[in-house]
Design a protein around this motif. Structure first.
Motif, mmCIF file in Angstrom:
data_model
loop_
_atom_site.group_PDB
_atom_site.id
_atom_site.type_symbol
_atom_site.label_atom_id
_atom_site.label_comp_id
_atom_site.label_asym_id
_atom_site.label_seq_id
_atom_site.Cartn_x
_atom_site.Cartn_y
_atom_site.Cartn_z
ATOM 1 N N ALA A 291 -68.548 -7.592 54.023
ATOM 2 C CA ALA A 291 -69.422 -8.439 53.211
ATOM 3 C C ALA A 291 -69.304 -9.878 53.692
ATOM 4 O O ALA A 291 -68.347 -10.259 54.370
ATOM 5 C CB ALA A 291 -69.058 -8.336 51.735
ATOM 6 N N SER A 292 -70.292 -10.674 53.329
ATOM 7 C CA SER A 292 -70.251 -12.109 53.622
ATOM 8 C C SER A 292 -70.368 -12.930 52.350
ATOM 9 O O SER A 292 -70.514 -14.145 52.408
ATOM 10 C CB SER A 292 -71.389 -12.481 54.581
ATOM 11 N N SER A 293 -70.312 -12.250 51.193
ATOM 12 C CA SER A 293 -70.367 -12.925 49.904
ATOM 13 C C SER A 293 -69.804 -11.986 48.853
ATOM 14 O O SER A 293 -69.613 -10.794 49.105
ATOM 15 C CB SER A 293 -71.805 -13.337 49.551
ATOM 16 N N GLY A 294 -69.556 -12.525 47.664
ATOM 17 C CA GLY A 294 -69.019 -11.717 46.589
ATOM 18 C C GLY A 294 -67.560 -12.033 46.314
ATOM 19 O O GLY A 294 -66.883 -12.688 47.119
ATOM 20 N N VAL A 295 -67.071 -11.557 45.183
ATOM 21 C CA VAL A 295 -65.700 -11.838 44.780
ATOM 22 C C VAL A 295 -64.702 -11.214 45.751
ATOM 23 O O VAL A 295 -63.694 -11.836 46.119
ATOM 24 C CB VAL A 295 -65.452 -11.319 43.346
ATOM 25 N N GLY A 296 -64.955 -9.980 46.176
ATOM 26 C CA GLY A 296 -64.061 -9.333 47.123
ATOM 27 C C GLY A 296 -63.966 -10.092 48.435
ATOM 28 O O GLY A 296 -62.883 -10.206 49.033
ATOM 29 N N TYR A 297 -65.082 -10.622 48.888
ATOM 30 C CA TYR A 297 -65.091 -11.407 50.126
ATOM 31 C C TYR A 297 -64.253 -12.672 49.980
ATOM 32 O O TYR A 297 -63.495 -13.037 50.886
ATOM 33 C CB TYR A 297 -66.534 -11.763 50.474
ATOM 34 N N VAL A 298 -64.351 -13.323 48.832
ATOM 35 C CA VAL A 298 -63.555 -14.532 48.586
ATOM 36 C C VAL A 298 -62.064 -14.196 48.555
ATOM 37 O O VAL A 298 -61.228 -14.929 49.114
ATOM 38 C CB VAL A 298 -63.991 -15.191 47.260
ATOM 39 N N ILE A 299 -61.712 -13.084 47.912
ATOM 40 C CA ILE A 299 -60.308 -12.675 47.853
ATOM 41 C C ILE A 299 -59.780 -12.371 49.255
ATOM 42 O O ILE A 299 -58.651 -12.739 49.606
ATOM 43 C CB ILE A 299 -60.150 -11.460 46.928
ATOM 44 N N LEU A 300 -60.586 -11.702 50.069
ATOM 45 C CA LEU A 300 -60.169 -11.386 51.436
ATOM 46 C C LEU A 300 -59.939 -12.652 52.242
ATOM 47 O O LEU A 300 -58.925 -12.777 52.945
ATOM 48 C CB LEU A 300 -61.230 -10.517 52.111
ATOM 49 N N LEU B 20 -69.481 -19.393 41.562
ATOM 50 C CA LEU B 20 -70.377 -18.730 40.604
ATOM 51 C C LEU B 20 -71.428 -17.890 41.322
ATOM 52 O O LEU B 20 -71.852 -16.846 40.814
ATOM 53 C CB LEU B 20 -71.058 -19.771 39.709
ATOM 54 N N TRP B 21 -71.853 -18.343 42.495
ATOM 55 C CA TRP B 21 -72.825 -17.561 43.263
ATOM 56 C C TRP B 21 -72.208 -16.241 43.721
ATOM 57 O O TRP B 21 -72.847 -15.187 43.655
ATOM 58 C CB TRP B 21 -73.314 -18.359 44.467
ATOM 59 N N ASP B 22 -70.957 -16.278 44.174
ATOM 60 C CA ASP B 22 -70.285 -15.048 44.591
ATOM 61 C C ASP B 22 -70.131 -14.092 43.411
ATOM 62 O O ASP B 22 -70.295 -12.876 43.566
ATOM 63 C CB ASP B 22 -68.911 -15.379 45.180
ATOM 64 N N ILE B 23 -69.820 -14.627 42.244
ATOM 65 C CA ILE B 23 -69.708 -13.787 41.051
ATOM 66 C C ILE B 23 -71.059 -13.159 40.718
ATOM 67 O O ILE B 23 -71.151 -11.969 40.396
ATOM 68 C CB ILE B 23 -69.181 -14.612 39.859
ATOM 69 N N ALA B 24 -72.120 -13.972 40.800
ATOM 70 C CA ALA B 24 -73.460 -13.458 40.512
ATOM 71 C C ALA B 24 -73.844 -12.349 41.484
ATOM 72 O O ALA B 24 -74.441 -11.330 41.090
ATOM 73 C CB ALA B 24 -74.482 -14.587 40.565
ATOM 74 N N VAL B 25 -73.497 -12.504 42.748
ATOM 75 C CA VAL B 25 -73.796 -11.471 43.753
ATOM 76 C C VAL B 25 -73.061 -10.185 43.428
ATOM 77 O O VAL B 25 -73.638 -9.085 43.486
ATOM 78 C CB VAL B 25 -73.419 -11.981 45.157
ATOM 79 N N SER B 26 -71.781 -10.297 43.057
ATOM 80 C CA SER B 26 -71.009 -9.097 42.731
ATOM 81 C C SER B 26 -71.542 -8.419 41.471
ATOM 82 O O SER B 26 -71.611 -7.182 41.397
ATOM 83 C CB SER B 26 -69.529 -9.460 42.547
ATOM 84 N N ILE B 27 -71.909 -9.210 40.469
ATOM 85 C CA ILE B 27 -72.473 -8.633 39.240
ATOM 86 C C ILE B 27 -73.768 -7.886 39.558
ATOM 87 O O ILE B 27 -74.001 -6.781 39.057
ATOM 88 C CB ILE B 27 -72.723 -9.735 38.194
ATOM 89 N N TYR B 28 -74.596 -8.479 40.396
ATOM 90 C CA TYR B 28 -75.853 -7.824 40.788
ATOM 91 C C TYR B 28 -75.577 -6.490 41.469
ATOM 92 O O TYR B 28 -76.194 -5.463 41.150
ATOM 93 C CB TYR B 28 -76.625 -8.764 41.704
ATOM 94 N N ARG B 29 -74.629 -6.469 42.384
ATOM 95 C CA ARG B 29 -74.313 -5.233 43.106
ATOM 96 C C ARG B 29 -73.751 -4.168 42.167
ATOM 97 O O ARG B 29 -74.101 -2.989 42.268
ATOM 98 C CB ARG B 29 -73.320 -5.528 44.224
ATOM 99 N N VAL B 30 -72.879 -4.590 41.266
ATOM 100 C CA VAL B 30 -72.291 -3.638 40.320
ATOM 101 C C VAL B 30 -73.361 -3.048 39.414
ATOM 102 O O VAL B 30 -73.415 -1.826 39.190
ATOM 103 C CB VAL B 30 -71.183 -4.320 39.487
#
Length: 268
Positions: free
Chosen positions: A214-223, A69-79
């Motif tokens: 990146a070191s966080s975010g949805v894309g980072y998790v997918i990678l 959820l934290w990674d999702i929140a980071v990606s939402i913030y960036r978007v």
């Protein structure tokens, strides 16, 4: 009186909300059934296409134990930051280009030229110029959405009927009044829809930016999941982005009904 079945396929006729909801849910269930059938029969190895239950188990571990959820929140913030920066500049610029031929002739060729440059091609330069922190992520989203959004707003502005503008001119409206009292109010629903569409594109760019650096975010998790061939986790990341997009679309629709209730009355 028309048979009930034929009403489902009437051109440009709205369906009851319950019917629309049932149809939408049914299609998702159909996709889920097809997915389960393919994996359960062994037509495709779960290494390439995990079973729905495997994805659910991976999702439970990611959301409950791994702080996804934290990674999702980071990606939402960036978007949101990158998209809002693009919208703040693109919407007034597109409105100006759609209202005044001088600015359209001056800026449209350059914006159209830049629009065809893939935002991913700018990532190495943005990393070189801005580093790998959030500023670089904001910039990728900005580059990926600004030029297209400005042109879409311009086109939406150009769809305002000339008769409205001519009537306002006959009543003595000045150029600034034409833009803010006639053109902008008439084009607001279309511009709002442009924002809804481009927000979806912003998510594709943030995933790419997070995969590259990146070191966080949805894309980072997918990678990270792809490095270990963890297809279930990759599916969780992809489906999570789809759910976020679906929720944002629903929110846009709700806000649109509140802002432009007259459109709903006209359609019904």
């Amino acid at each position: 009186m028309k048979p009930r079945r034929s009403r489902l396929f009437d051109i440009r006729k709205p369906l009851p909300s319950k019917t629309s909801t049932v149809l939408s849910i049914s299609f998702f269930l159909l996709l889920l059934t097809g997915w389960s059938s393919i994996t359960d029969t062994g037509l495709v190895s779960d290494f390439f296409l995990p079973r729905p239950m495997q994805v659910l188990q991976a999702a439970w571990g990611m959301y409950v134990d791994n702080g996804f959820l934290w990674d999702i929140a980071v990606s939402i913030y960036r978007v949101l930051v990158g998209f809002c920066l693009a919208a703040i500049i693109a919407v007034p610029l597109g409105l100006l280009m759609g209202s005044v031929q001088f600015f359209r002739s001056l800026l449209e060729p350059c914006l159209a030229f830049t629009r065809y440059m893939p935002a991913t091609a700018f990532i190495p330069l943005l990393v070189l110029w801005l580093g790998i922190d959030d500023t670089q992520k904001f910039s990728v989203i900005f580059v990926g959405t600004f030029f297209t959004l400005a042109l879409m707003v311009m086109v939406s502005t150009l769809t305002v009927p000339v008769a409205l503008i001519e009537a306002a001119i006959m009543l003595g409206a000045k150029p600034v009044q034409l833009i803010f009292k006639v053109i902008l109010p008439a084009s607001k629903p279309a511009i709002f829809n442009d924002l809804r569409i481009v927000l979806g594109w912003a998510w594709t760019y943030i995933v790419i930016a997070e995969i590259v650096a990146a070191s966080s975010g949805v894309g980072y998790v997918i990678l990270n999941a792809s490095r270990f061939m963890d297809t279930a986790t990759i599916f969780v990341g992809i489906i999570s982005i789809g759910l976020i997009g679906l929720i944002s679309d629903l929110l846009f629709n709700v806000v649109g009904r509140r802002l432009f209730p007259y459109l709903q009355r006209a359609r019904s």
